[in-house]
Design an enzyme around this catalytic site. Structure first.
Site, PDB file in Angstrom:
ATOM      1  CD  GLU A   1       0.525  -5.141  -2.266  1.00  0.00           C
ATOM      2  OE1 GLU A   1       1.368  -5.615  -2.847  1.00  0.00           O
ATOM      3  OE2 GLU A   1       0.026  -3.989  -1.899  1.00  0.00           O
TER       4      GLU A   1
ATOM      5  CD  GLU B   1      -2.079  -0.963  -3.674  1.00  0.00           C
ATOM      6  OE1 GLU B   1      -1.520  -1.168  -2.322  1.00  0.00           O
ATOM      7  OE2 GLU B   1      -2.667  -1.430  -4.514  1.00  0.00           O
TER       8      GLU B   1
ATOM      9  N   GLY C   1       0.229  -1.215  -0.390  1.00  0.00           N
ATOM     10  CA  GLY C   1       0.256  -0.029   0.441  1.00  0.00           C
ATOM     11  C   GLY C   1       1.055   1.403   0.409  1.00  0.00           C
TER      12      GLY C   1
HETATM   13  N1  T1G Z   1       2.245  -3.715   9.373  1.00  0.00           N
HETATM   14  C1  T1G Z   1       2.599  -4.225  10.220  1.00  0.00           C
HETATM   15  N2  T1G Z   1       4.010  -4.220  10.969  1.00  0.00           N
HETATM   16  C2  T1G Z   1       4.762  -3.710  10.101  1.00  0.00           C
HETATM   17  C3  T1G Z   1       4.792  -3.828   8.988  1.00  0.00           C
HETATM   18  C4  T1G Z   1       3.051  -3.880   8.184  1.00  0.00           C
HETATM   19  N3  T1G Z   1       2.614  -3.209   6.701  1.00  0.00           N
HETATM   20  N4  T1G Z   1       5.811  -3.970   8.073  1.00  0.00           N
HETATM   21  C5  T1G Z   1       7.009  -3.968   9.354  1.00  0.00           C
HETATM   22  N5  T1G Z   1       5.791  -4.293  10.188  1.00  0.00           N
HETATM   23  C6  T1G Z   1       6.963  -4.482  11.487  1.00  0.00           C
HETATM   24  C7  T1G Z   1       7.137  -5.628  11.609  1.00  0.00           C
HETATM   25  O1  T1G Z   1       6.189  -6.412  12.429  1.00  0.00           O
HETATM   26  C8  T1G Z   1       8.280  -5.188  13.137  1.00  0.00           C
HETATM   27  O2  T1G Z   1       7.709  -5.052  14.480  1.00  0.00           O
HETATM   28  C9  T1G Z   1       8.716  -3.203  12.768  1.00  0.00           C
HETATM   29  O3  T1G Z   1       7.628  -2.990  11.778  1.00  0.00           O
HETATM   30  C10 T1G Z   1      10.338  -4.244  11.683  1.00  0.00           C
HETATM   31  O4  T1G Z   1       9.721  -4.709  10.852  1.00  0.00           O
HETATM   32  C11 T1G Z   1      -2.939  -2.219   0.283  1.00  0.00           C
HETATM   33  C12 T1G Z   1      -3.144  -4.585   2.128  1.00  0.00           C
HETATM   34  C13 T1G Z   1       9.327  -3.194   6.217  1.00  0.00           C
HETATM   35  C14 T1G Z   1      11.160  -4.650   4.444  1.00  0.00           C
HETATM   36  O5  T1G Z   1       4.181  -7.087   2.993  1.00  0.00           O
HETATM   37  O6  T1G Z   1       8.410  -6.209   4.285  1.00  0.00           O
HETATM   38  O7  T1G Z   1      -0.063  -3.204   1.617  1.00  0.00           O
HETATM   39  O8  T1G Z   1       8.709  -6.582  15.439  1.00  0.00           O
HETATM   40  O9  T1G Z   1      11.434  -6.589  11.923  1.00  0.00           O
HETATM   41  O10 T1G Z   1      13.988  -6.477   8.988  1.00  0.00           O
HETATM   42  O11 T1G Z   1      -2.506  -3.996  -0.890  1.00  0.00           O
HETATM   43  O12 T1G Z   1       8.674  -5.194   7.454  1.00  0.00           O
HETATM   44  O13 T1G Z   1       9.088  -4.744  16.014  1.00  0.00           O
HETATM   45  O14 T1G Z   1       7.386  -5.246  17.140  1.00  0.00           O
HETATM   46  O15 T1G Z   1      10.463  -7.192   9.458  1.00  0.00           O
HETATM   47  O16 T1G Z   1      14.139  -3.758   9.127  1.00  0.00           O
HETATM   48  C15 T1G Z   1       2.420  -5.291   2.193  1.00  0.00           C
HETATM   49  C16 T1G Z   1       5.911  -6.293   4.909  1.00  0.00           C
HETATM   50  C17 T1G Z   1       1.279  -5.247   3.419  1.00  0.00           C
HETATM   51  C18 T1G Z   1       5.570  -5.114   3.990  1.00  0.00           C
HETATM   52  C19 T1G Z   1      10.799  -4.264   7.215  1.00  0.00           C
HETATM   53  N6  T1G Z   1       3.585  -4.371   2.748  1.00  0.00           N
HETATM   54  N7  T1G Z   1       7.077  -5.734   6.410  1.00  0.00           N
HETATM   55  O17 T1G Z   1      12.332  -5.066   7.616  1.00  0.00           O
HETATM   56  O18 T1G Z   1      12.629  -5.020   9.863  1.00  0.00           O
HETATM   57  S1  T1G Z   1      -0.719  -4.975   2.721  1.00  0.00           S
HETATM   58  C20 T1G Z   1       4.824  -5.669   3.323  1.00  0.00           C
HETATM   59  C21 T1G Z   1       8.507  -5.957   5.294  1.00  0.00           C
HETATM   60  C22 T1G Z   1      -0.876  -3.854   1.812  1.00  0.00           C
HETATM   61  C23 T1G Z   1      -2.027  -2.549   0.623  1.00  0.00           C
HETATM   62  C24 T1G Z   1      -1.796  -4.318   0.902  1.00  0.00           C
HETATM   63  C25 T1G Z   1       9.409  -5.530   6.504  1.00  0.00           C
HETATM   64  C26 T1G Z   1      10.013  -4.353   6.206  1.00  0.00           C
HETATM   65  P1  T1G Z   1       8.332  -5.789  15.618  1.00  0.00           P
HETATM   66  P2  T1G Z   1      10.761  -5.957  11.051  1.00  0.00           P
HETATM   67  P3  T1G Z   1      12.967  -4.968   8.778  1.00  0.00           P
END
Ligand code: T1G
Length: 703
Positions: free
Chosen positions: A127, A107, A104
């Site tokens: 996603e 997006e 997002g």
């Molecule tokens: N939502 C909530 N928390 C998140 C998050 C997210 N999208 N991304 C990371 N965190 C938290 C994670 O749980 C951790 O928390 C902290 O941030 C550090 O993350 C509408 C529906 C960004 C590359 O798939 O790939 O958008 O453990 O340990 O190694 O179309 O996190 O510290 O409490 O992983 O530096 C799409 C997922 C969502 C990105 C960073 N987005 N995140 O990596 O640190 S769906 C993703 C990552 C969406 C739309 C749809 C990685 C990172 P805590 P980390 P990192």
């Protein structure tokens, strides 16, 4: 104005800074804050252009994953509608993308008319890794920006791409000269747009996203890729959404995308993949070890043994820029090991995943030696010699003599007693198990095996260095086989016994791959080597003394020199990589069954599924009860990343909760009765499973 947004009017520009640590996740409060700030800027006649940026650099990692699957996920202002509104603002919106824009977050940037990024930015629609598709316009706006085929490939891969590739594709308009210059150059870009009266949104680059593609492009794409998707739902929904982008006007396409997104979000597979996402982050949390515990520095690593495992381990560190001393017993073995490492890197250069310069940089970090004295300044030593306790203990005694105080002494044993190895040295507190999975330079999983004397900072240091070299560390206690191989034992036992009872290796493997496991038991054992599994079994015969019936097939094949793929014959016959059933193995099974008085019968796929999976799950629950594994989700990570269990089932423990613990317990009890003496011996329900079911619980956790 919400404190999630820094709003500043600056000489005709509205600067809207996103400030929600740690990744500007677009939860309901952040969506509301962005919407409010953009409306304020749109209504302010002094504002001629708007810039969106991340206050702390990072732009946004997308929707808040903790909201997904709940009714807040699409609570107003939902992201799709918020982004539609941004596209209606009659002023240029510039997305100034720092560090990262994922899901997002990208997006959001696509809803802006213009995009500029810092050079090191990574962007992607990730996603798919969560069993989803982009649900806020990504499947509709991206193809209109870069074309349907590029958009489809990027969304299905879920990969993060760099700024230059994104610019070439057409996702980015500009790349700033540096991270520190991003906002200033975004402001300059905005003034340029104002001065040339640029439209709020440039004309669509690809008004017809499928232009230039064959009419049956989508049909052919499905046919070409369907088999690789196995039973995964999300890739199929992505293709449907891209098909809509090619066939429908934007507004209708967005509505179609939202319907498909809701279907994906509600799916069991997405719930499983979201479970895995958080499981990977929780695995790093170790009760009793504070996250601020001072760690030992690791600047130089030594690896003992330059064979397949030692070479792969050495590569893992060199690839992360850490110097490695590689020790072997003979010059020939050392030269062969270093040559194999170079060959592995050359293969990456051929695949264009590594440059020739990077290859040489990595090889320069590798120093081969025959002299233990060269290990004296290593901060971490990893032993990867043959799986024989006496040899490993001898190696550790030598290390104890030459290594400096404070060095971490690790063994790569796949199942032997780490405490027995630690007992061979004067500093057992510095000894730990680091069980890499083969090939060690590829497989993410690393079982970190904590001995009874292992110091807390040794555990914390190795968990940290594992992440630095791109591994997924999971903590295990000491037992035969740790977490993964301990569970493999009963899982493989049932597979072998079922072949004695009338199934064939092909049928058993077919049931397991039908569940989307990467490999069945027998093809996996043929790959790993029947000689290897024989040695492991041979080191633990006491465990099967009361009934080794199921071992006989593997033992016989080993005695016949049928070691699997490496010898062209194992459970299957191999012509190159082509695998086929071998009638000789079926005949051998029949003979052994007769010798062992095992009656043969036709066996259903359901029985194969239940016996193999229920005993795998039962052992995992037992491991949790014994404290070998910290939590059920750790066990899921081990089997997803070490044994090819499908992530879209969430791992064996998550799958068990889906099936129902009561069903698993009754299945085990049924087979215990139905399988006579064999059932009586082996189908013993884990006490924790019985206690959970008795308590009416369906979540696997210690009671
Ligand atoms: N939502 C909530 N928390 C998140 C998050 C997210 N999208 N991304 C990371 N965190 C938290 C994670 O749980 C951790 O928390 C902290 O941030 C550090 O993350 C509408 C529906 C960004 C590359 O798939 O790939 O958008 O453990 O340990 O190694 O179309 O996190 O510290 O409490 O992983 O530096 C799409 C997922 C969502 C990105 C960073 N987005 N995140 O990596 O640190 S769906 C993703 C990552 C969406 C739309 C749809 C990685 C990172 P805590 P980390 P990192």
């Amino acid at each position: 104005m919400s404190d999630l947004i820094h709003y500043r009017l600056d000489d005709g520009l509205a600067l809207i800074g996103l400030d929600r640590a740690p990744v500007n996740a677009l939860d309901q409060s952040m969506r509301a804050a962005i919407s409010e700030a953009c409306e304020r800027a749109a209504a302010d006649s002094r504002v001629q252009a708007i810039i969106l940026y991340g206050v702390h650099g990072l732009f946004s990692a997308g929707a808040d994953i903790t909201e997904l699957g709940t009714d807040i996920s699409l609570a107003e202002p939902d992201l799709p509608s918020t982004l539609v509104r941004l596209t209606e603002i009659h002023k240029p919106l510039v997305a100034a993308i720092g560090q990262l824009a994922l899901g997002g977050g990208l997006e959001l940037a696509l809803a802006c008319g213009y995009r500029i990024a810092e050079p090191g930015t990574r962007i992607g629609l990730s996603e798919i890794h969560l069993g989803l598709l982009p649900g806020a316009g990504g499947t509709q706006r991206l193809p209109r920006l870069i074309g349907a085929e590029s958009a489809l490939n990027l969304i299905l891969s879920g990969e993060q791409i760099g700024a230059e590739r994104a610019r070439i594709l057409g996702i980015l308009d500009r790349i700033a000269s540096g991270a520190d210059q991003l906002l200033d150059e975004a402001r300059a870009y905005a003034y340029e747009l104002i001065s040339c009266s640029a439209p709020a949104r440039p004309a669509e680059v690809w008004p017809e996203p499928a232009e230039g593609l064959p009419d049956d492009f989508i049909t052919r794409y499905r046919a070409e890729h369907e088999s690789r998707w196995k039973s995964r739902l999300a890739p199929r929904l992505v293709v449907s959404a891209l098909e809509s982008a090619c066939l429908l006007p934007l507004e209708e396409g967005l509505a179609r995308e939202l319907a498909l997104f809701k279907q994906a979000e509600a799916s069991r597979q997405s719930k499983a993949l979201r479970h895995v996402f958080f499981a990977e982050r929780e695995a790093a949390c170790i009760p009793g070890i504070e996250s601020d515990l001072p760690l030992r520095k690791i600047e130089k690593v030594a690896v003992i043994g330059a064979g397949t495992m030692g070479g792969g381990i050495a590569m893992s560190f060199a690839s992360a820029g850490i110097p490695v001393v590689l020790l072997e017993l003979s010059g020939a073995a050392l030269d062969h090991g270093l040559m194999q490492i170079r060959k592995n890197y050359e293969a990456s250069v051929k695949r264009r995943t590594l440059t020739a310069q990077q290859l040489e940089q990595r090889m320069e970090l590798l120093f081969g030696t025959l002299d233990y004295g060269d290990l004296s300044d290593a901060d971490l030593v990893i032993e990867a010699v043959v799986e024989k306790m006496e040899i490993k203990q001898q190696v550790f005694r030598s290390l104890d003599e030459v290594c400096k105080p404070g060095v971490i002494l690790a063994t790569n044993t796949s199942s032997l007693d780490v405490d027995a190895i630690a007992a061979a040295v004067s500093r057992p507190q510095d000894v730990i198990g680091l069980h890499f999975f083969s090939p060690a330079n590829v497989m993410r999983l690393l079982e970190v095996v904590r001995g009874c004397a292992t110091a807390p900072e040794v555990v914390a240091t190795t968990m940290k260095i594992a992440k630095r070299i791109g591994k997924l560390p999971v903590l295990s206690g000491v037992c035969f086989g740790f977490i993964g191989n301990r569970m493999l034992e009963p899982y493989a036992r049932e597979a072998h016994r079922l072949v004695l009872e009338g199934a064939t290796p092909t049928q058993v493997d077919g049931v397991l791959t039908g569940l989307d496991l990467n490999m069945g038991v027998f093809s996996m054992l043929d790959l790993a080597g029947i000689d290897v599994s024989f040695l492991i079994r041979d080191s633990n015969r006491t465990a099967t003394a009361h009934d080794d019936s199921y071992c006989r097939l593997g033992d016989e094949l080993y005695a016949m020199g049928r070691y699997g793929q490496k010898s062209g014959r194992g459970f299957y016959l191999y012509e190159g990589r082509n695998r086929q059933e071998d009638g000789e193995v079926v005949a051998l099974s029949e003979r052994l069954a007769a010798d062992l008085n095992v009656s043969r019968r036709s066996i259903s796929d359901q029985e194969i599924h239940d016996r193999c999976l229920f005993m795998l799950i039962n052992e995992g629950i037992q491991l949790l009860d014994e404290g070998i594994a910290l939590r059920a989700s750790d066990i899921d990570l081990v089997w997803i990343n070490g044994y090819g269990f499908p992530a879209h089932l969430g791992g064996p423990m998550h799958y068990a909760e889906h099936l129902g613990l009561d069903k698993i317990l009754s299945g085990i009890q049924h087979h215990r009765r139905a399988l006579g003496e064999y059932g009586e011996i082996w189908f013993r329900p884990a006490s924790l499973l019985e206690r959970l079911v008795a308590a009416g619980r369906n979540r696997i956790e210690r009671l």
